[in-house]
Design a protein around this motif. Structure first.
Motif, PDB file in Angstrom:
ATOM      1  N   ASP A   1      32.904  32.749  48.420  1.00 39.22           N
ATOM      2  CA  ASP A   1      33.333  32.968  49.429  1.00 39.22           C
ATOM      3  C   ASP A   1      32.741  33.822  50.405  1.00 39.22           C
ATOM      4  O   ASP A   1      32.352  33.733  51.566  1.00 39.22           O
ATOM      5  N   ALA A   2      32.236  34.907  49.646  1.00 39.52           N
ATOM      6  CA  ALA A   2      31.457  36.101  50.180  1.00 39.52           C
ATOM      7  C   ALA A   2      29.981  35.461  50.663  1.00 39.52           C
ATOM      8  O   ALA A   2      29.402  36.405  51.426  1.00 39.52           O
ATOM      9  N   GLN A   3      29.557  34.656  50.022  1.00 37.71           N
ATOM     10  CA  GLN A   3      27.672  34.257  50.195  1.00 37.71           C
ATOM     11  C   GLN A   3      27.776  32.743  50.397  1.00 37.71           C
ATOM     12  O   GLN A   3      26.514  32.349  50.660  1.00 37.71           O
ATOM     13  N   GLN A   4      28.588  32.007  50.712  1.00 41.68           N
ATOM     14  CA  GLN A   4      28.435  30.632  51.109  1.00 41.68           C
ATOM     15  C   GLN A   4      27.834  30.072  52.511  1.00 41.68           C
ATOM     16  O   GLN A   4      27.489  29.387  52.410  1.00 41.68           O
ATOM     17  N   VAL A   5      28.031  31.135  53.552  1.00 37.84           N
ATOM     18  CA  VAL A   5      27.476  31.337  54.858  1.00 37.84           C
ATOM     19  C   VAL A   5      26.218  31.992  54.801  1.00 37.84           C
ATOM     20  O   VAL A   5      25.177  31.269  55.318  1.00 37.84           O
ATOM     21  N   LEU A   6      26.198  33.196  54.452  1.00 33.66           N
ATOM     22  CA  LEU A   6      25.021  34.052  54.506  1.00 33.66           C
ATOM     23  C   LEU A   6      25.132  35.051  53.603  1.00 33.66           C
ATOM     24  O   LEU A   6      26.287  35.603  53.374  1.00 33.66           O
ATOM     25  N   THR A   7      23.965  35.414  52.941  1.00 33.34           N
ATOM     26  CA  THR A   7      23.966  36.765  52.262  1.00 33.34           C
ATOM     27  C   THR A   7      22.395  37.057  52.210  1.00 33.34           C
ATOM     28  O   THR A   7      21.474  36.346  52.436  1.00 33.34           O
ATOM     29  N   ASP A   8      22.391  38.249  51.553  1.00 36.97           N
ATOM     30  CA  ASP A   8      20.962  38.895  51.391  1.00 36.97           C
ATOM     31  C   ASP A   8      20.771  39.051  50.105  1.00 36.97           C
ATOM     32  O   ASP A   8      20.063  39.778  49.712  1.00 36.97           O
ATOM     33  N   ARG A   9      21.453  38.418  49.134  1.00 37.82           N
ATOM     34  CA  ARG A   9      21.242  38.271  47.712  1.00 37.82           C
ATOM     35  C   ARG A   9      19.803  38.217  47.363  1.00 37.82           C
ATOM     36  O   ARG A   9      19.018  37.390  47.878  1.00 37.82           O
ATOM     37  N   LEU A  10      19.251  38.942  46.227  1.00 36.85           N
ATOM     38  CA  LEU A  10      17.967  38.715  45.881  1.00 36.85           C
ATOM     39  C   LEU A  10      18.347  38.388  44.272  1.00 36.85           C
ATOM     40  O   LEU A  10      19.034  39.352  43.760  1.00 36.85           O
ATOM     41  N   ASP A  11      17.617  37.459  43.606  1.00 36.88           N
ATOM     42  CA  ASP A  11      17.726  37.259  42.318  1.00 36.88           C
ATOM     43  C   ASP A  11      16.151  37.680  41.781  1.00 36.88           C
ATOM     44  O   ASP A  11      15.312  37.236  42.431  1.00 36.88           O
ATOM     45  N   LEU A  12      16.122  38.391  40.517  1.00 38.24           N
ATOM     46  CA  LEU A  12      15.205  39.040  40.006  1.00 38.24           C
ATOM     47  C   LEU A  12      14.767  38.419  38.886  1.00 38.24           C
ATOM     48  O   LEU A  12      15.492  38.149  37.763  1.00 38.24           O
ATOM     49  N   ALA A  13      13.363  38.131  38.721  1.00 37.39           N
ATOM     50  CA  ALA A  13      13.013  37.433  37.504  1.00 37.39           C
ATOM     51  C   ALA A  13      11.483  37.854  37.666  1.00 37.39           C
ATOM     52  O   ALA A  13      10.964  38.329  38.647  1.00 37.39           O
ATOM     53  N   TYR A  14      10.800  37.602  36.290  1.00 34.34           N
ATOM     54  CA  TYR A  14       9.382  37.933  36.332  1.00 34.34           C
ATOM     55  C   TYR A  14       8.652  36.353  36.193  1.00 34.34           C
ATOM     56  O   TYR A  14       8.956  35.495  35.521  1.00 34.34           O
ATOM     57  N   VAL A  15       7.470  36.518  37.039  1.00 34.99           N
ATOM     58  CA  VAL A  15       6.668  35.413  37.199  1.00 34.99           C
ATOM     59  C   VAL A  15       5.263  35.866  36.637  1.00 34.99           C
ATOM     60  O   VAL A  15       4.671  36.784  37.455  1.00 34.99           O
ATOM     61  N   ASN A  16       4.720  35.058  35.559  1.00 36.43           N
ATOM     62  CA  ASN A  16       3.578  35.387  34.968  1.00 36.43           C
ATOM     63  C   ASN A  16       3.579  36.911  34.534  1.00 36.43           C
ATOM     64  O   ASN A  16       2.309  37.715  34.885  1.00 36.43           O
ATOM     65  N   GLY A  17       4.787  37.462  34.194  1.00 31.89           N
ATOM     66  CA  GLY A  17       4.697  38.812  33.857  1.00 31.89           C
ATOM     67  C   GLY A  17       5.184  39.763  34.902  1.00 31.89           C
ATOM     68  O   GLY A  17       4.944  41.153  34.549  1.00 31.89           O
ATOM     69  N   LYS A  18       5.168  39.617  36.199  1.00 31.58           N
ATOM     70  CA  LYS A  18       5.119  40.282  37.252  1.00 31.58           C
ATOM     71  C   LYS A  18       6.513  40.156  37.852  1.00 31.58           C
ATOM     72  O   LYS A  18       6.943  39.050  38.254  1.00 31.58           O
ATOM     73  N   LEU A  19       7.361  41.318  38.202  1.00 29.38           N
ATOM     74  CA  LEU A  19       8.493  41.055  38.765  1.00 29.38           C
ATOM     75  C   LEU A  19       8.489  40.616  40.184  1.00 29.38           C
ATOM     76  O   LEU A  19       7.781  40.997  40.955  1.00 29.38           O
ATOM     77  N   ALA A  20       9.643  39.690  40.616  1.00 29.58           N
ATOM     78  CA  ALA A  20       9.447  38.820  41.670  1.00 29.58           C
ATOM     79  C   ALA A  20      11.104  38.916  42.261  1.00 29.58           C
ATOM     80  O   ALA A  20      11.813  38.682  41.482  1.00 29.58           O
ATOM     81  N   ALA A  21      11.032  38.944  43.738  1.00 30.87           N
ATOM     82  CA  ALA A  21      12.406  38.797  44.006  1.00 30.87           C
ATOM     83  C   ALA A  21      12.671  37.343  44.938  1.00 30.87           C
ATOM     84  O   ALA A  21      11.796  36.838  45.540  1.00 30.87           O
ATOM     85  N   PHE A  22      13.755  36.657  44.570  1.00 30.76           N
ATOM     86  CA  PHE A  22      13.891  35.562  45.055  1.00 30.76           C
ATOM     87  C   PHE A  22      15.287  35.420  45.925  1.00 30.76           C
ATOM     88  O   PHE A  22      16.163  35.527  45.732  1.00 30.76           O
ATOM     89  N   PRO A  23      14.757  35.537  47.273  1.00 29.82           N
ATOM     90  CA  PRO A  23      15.965  35.691  48.236  1.00 29.82           C
ATOM     91  C   PRO A  23      16.733  34.363  48.342  1.00 29.82           C
ATOM     92  O   PRO A  23      16.138  33.064  48.269  1.00 29.82           O
TER      93      PRO A  23
END
Length: 642
Positions: free
Chosen positions: A559-581
């Motif tokens: 309910d808090a994020q179905q319309v608009l959110t600033d969430r970032l999912d964090l993962a490593y791509v080729n060993g480097k930290l990246a944020a996925f908005p």
């Protein structure tokens, strides 16, 4: 006189046609394990004898097999029937599983001579194709009477997945049979399986599988077995102790329930430095007021084995149900957790320990089965030790993980996981990617997968055992009101009747009080966060930056994020930290919640992507802050139950 004799003979003949199992009293011994979670090796444990702490190893597949063989021989000497059962959750929990998935489990469990196994939620953690491969490879039946596979292509034709199995006993000798008729005059024991009907809510990947109600399916299965003439019936379940008890009091005709999904090792282990838990074997009256059902469970991680002996009356009812769980330990003992040979007990000290063990029914020194130990050591262990990597810390005492902080069983692990994520998210390296200052962290009880055992702690134990999840660690802005809603929904879900507690919210940089007003319901009070070292009450409409792990299927967050959110999912791509908005959350036709990413979608299955940010956070926290890993002094949780 002749008429009476003739009537008796006719009655006896008719009774024999229905079943010949009533001719003599019958005793059945069951050895059982559950929730072994891929702990094929022995694990380190700390014991206390006469207030003196000693360290050794317990369990492991080779030791379990050795003890099961001992119990089988004892049953043979006593002319008891014997079964060796596994009550589910053999998968997940160590680097072995991450490396080999279900293949090693199938291999090792097949070498342990099990008679049957049911399925826990961990067996549904991958996909049905790999579960089908596991079921096909094992050399014992896998049981689930309330699982409908007809619409699932991967499992619909799997012959080794059965509702129940029948064993005929000629004294101690057993043989699997297709029917009571095939058994002739000999006793037959039926073992049927039950899995948790709430698997979908526990994150299981069910595909097109359907799970029916445990109680109604159990009763219909028992009725069908009774109609065949089976008089001795064992339910092999993975429901949890509370549901097992409910089952015993709701279904007529089950003699023994051998359960799984246990957090605690049933019995009193306080004399060896453990805890005093509920009694091991408890008996409950069936709804008809006549029959009784004995309920047993063992512990976790393959450290102990349960043994229950059930004696029946001439007419097939349970007359006695006795036994206990036994912690199975090595013969070598040390003065500290390092297990350094210089710290090994001398002969006099060892003799004292051996005397204590000799007078305890709850612990036994058991040597490993050499053949299985050597096989695991040669076939699997070298690659695991290489993958575990370097030592990052020391654990003086085992840190136990329990889902709910009630009855003195609060998790010692989840608060550390939350603390690691709060710390890590605020390190300069992470902030350079996210551009955010995190106010506090929320972690579900289901995020950590196991205890943290006493002894050295290595990198691979974190990302391959403790935190193997491929779910991203998220940063998201939530209002104070939304934070309260997340916590309230999570607690109500965790403490509901029959719930596994995996949604319970643990915190770091935050504290709260929950007051239960009715069974499974309540309200959150005194919600505060740590602002510049001071505890400050959250304001309902103010936004806070939250590190979040394990709540992504929650309605409140949707309910808090179905319309608009600033969430970032964090993962490593080729060993480097990246944020996925994330732009928003959506829900598909089956009710599954998923993020819509603004740019490149996050695919944790991609070979170049690693979603193990939670494991990285914990590793860096141990190395940089907490190299001697002990429990946090304050969990931030006050839980007031009725």
């Amino acid at each position: 006189m002749k008429k009476t004799l003739m009537a008796s003979l006719v009655a006896l003949t008719l009774s024999g046609c229905a079943s010949s199992q009533l001719d003599q009293p019958f005793s059945l011994t069951i050895a059982h394990i559950n929730d072994t979670h891929a702990h094929f090796d022995a694990s380190d444990v700390r014991l206390t004898f006469a207030d003196n702490a000693v360290y050794t190893q317990a369990g492991g597949s080779a030791r379990l097999l050795s003890y099961a063989n001992q119990l089988s021989e004892q049953a043979k000497d006593q002319q008891h029937a014997f079964l060796f059962l596994h009550a589910g959750d053999a998968w997940q929990g160590t680097g072995y599983f991450k490396q080999h998935q279900g293949a090693m489990s199938a291999d090792v469990l097949s070498r342990m001579h099990l008679d049957a196994m049911t399925l826990g939620e961990r067996e549904f953690s991958l996909d049905n194709a790999r579960l089908a491969s596991f079921i096909e490879q094992v050399n014992f039946p896998v049981l689930a009477a309330n699982l409908d596979t007809r619409q699932e292509p991967a499992l619909s034709e799997q012959e080794n997945l059965q509702p129940y199995v029948l064993y005929r006993f000629k004294g101690n000798k057993k043989q699997q049979v297709a029917s009571v008729k095939e058994a002739g005059k000999y006793p037959v024991v039926a073992v049927f399986g039950l899995i948790n009907q709430d698997l979908a809510s526990q994150g299981a990947n069910l595909g097109h599988l359907r799970v029916s109600d445990e109680i109604s399916r159990a009763q219909s299965t028992v009725n069908a077995l009774k109609e065949q003439g089976v008089n001795y019936i064992v339910a092999l379940t993975h429901l949890g102790l509370e549901k097992d008890r409910e089952l015993a009091q709701s279904v007529n005709g089950i003699d023994v329930i051998v359960g799984g999904h246990a957090d605690a090792l049933l019995g009193d282990f306080s004399d060896i430095g453990g805890t005093k838990n509920e009694p091991y074997a408890q008996s409950f009256t069936n709804p008809n007021g006549r029959g009784r059902t004995c309920v047993v469970q063992s512990g976790q991680r393959g450290q102990a084995m349960g043994k229950v002996t059930v004696t029946f009356t001439y007419d097939g009812r349970v007359s006695q149900c006795q036994g206990n769980n036994t912690l199975l330990v090595d013969s070598r003992f040390y003065r500290d957790a390092s297990h350094n040979e210089q710290q090994r007990l001398n002969d006099a000290q060892l003799e004292q320990v051996n005397q204590h063990i000799a007078h305890s029914s709850k612990v036994a020194i058991v040597e490993e089965d050499k053949s299985l130990q050597q096989y695991i050591a040669k076939q699997y262990r070298p690659s695991l030790l290489q993958a575990y990597g370097k030592t990052i810390g020391m654990v003086p005492n085992t840190l136990n993980h329990a889902t709910q902080p009630v009855d003195g069983k609060s998790s010692q692990v989840a608060p550390l996981v939350a603390a690691s994520q709060w710390y890590w998210a605020n390190t300069p390296a992470v902030q350079s990617v996210t551009g955010r200052q995190v106010d506090f962290a929320l972690v579900s009880a289901g995020t950590p997968q196991q205890n943290i055992e006493v002894g050295v702690l290595k990198t691979g134990q974190i990302n391959m055992g403790l935190l193997p999840s491929t779910e991203a660690l998220s940063l998201v802005s939530l209002s104070g009101r939304q934070v309260a809603g997340v916590i309230l929904e999570a607690i109500n879900s965790a403490i509901a009747k029959g719930a596994d507690g995996s949604q319970f919210p643990y915190v770091a940089g935050l504290r709260y009080e929950f007051n239960e007003t009715s069974p499974g319901r309540g309200y959150v009070n005194n919600l505060e966060y740590q602002q510049q070292g001071q505890w400050t009450r959250l304001k309902p409409n103010q936004q806070y930056q939250v590190a979040l792990s394990g709540f992504h299927s929650q309605d409140t967050l949707f309910d808090a994020q179905q319309v608009l959110t600033d969430r970032l999912d964090l993962a490593y791509v080729n060993g480097k930290l990246a944020a996925f908005p994330v732009a928003r959350l959506t829900k598909n036709a089956h009710g599954k919640i998923a993020p819509d990413y603004i740019n490149q979608p996050l695919n944790c299955q991609d070979a170049q992507v690693s979603c193990e940010a939670a494991a990285v956070a914990f590793t860096e926290y141990v190395q940089q802050v907490h190299p001697t890993l002990t429990p946090v002094t304050e969990t931030g949780i006050s839980l007031n139950r009725l």
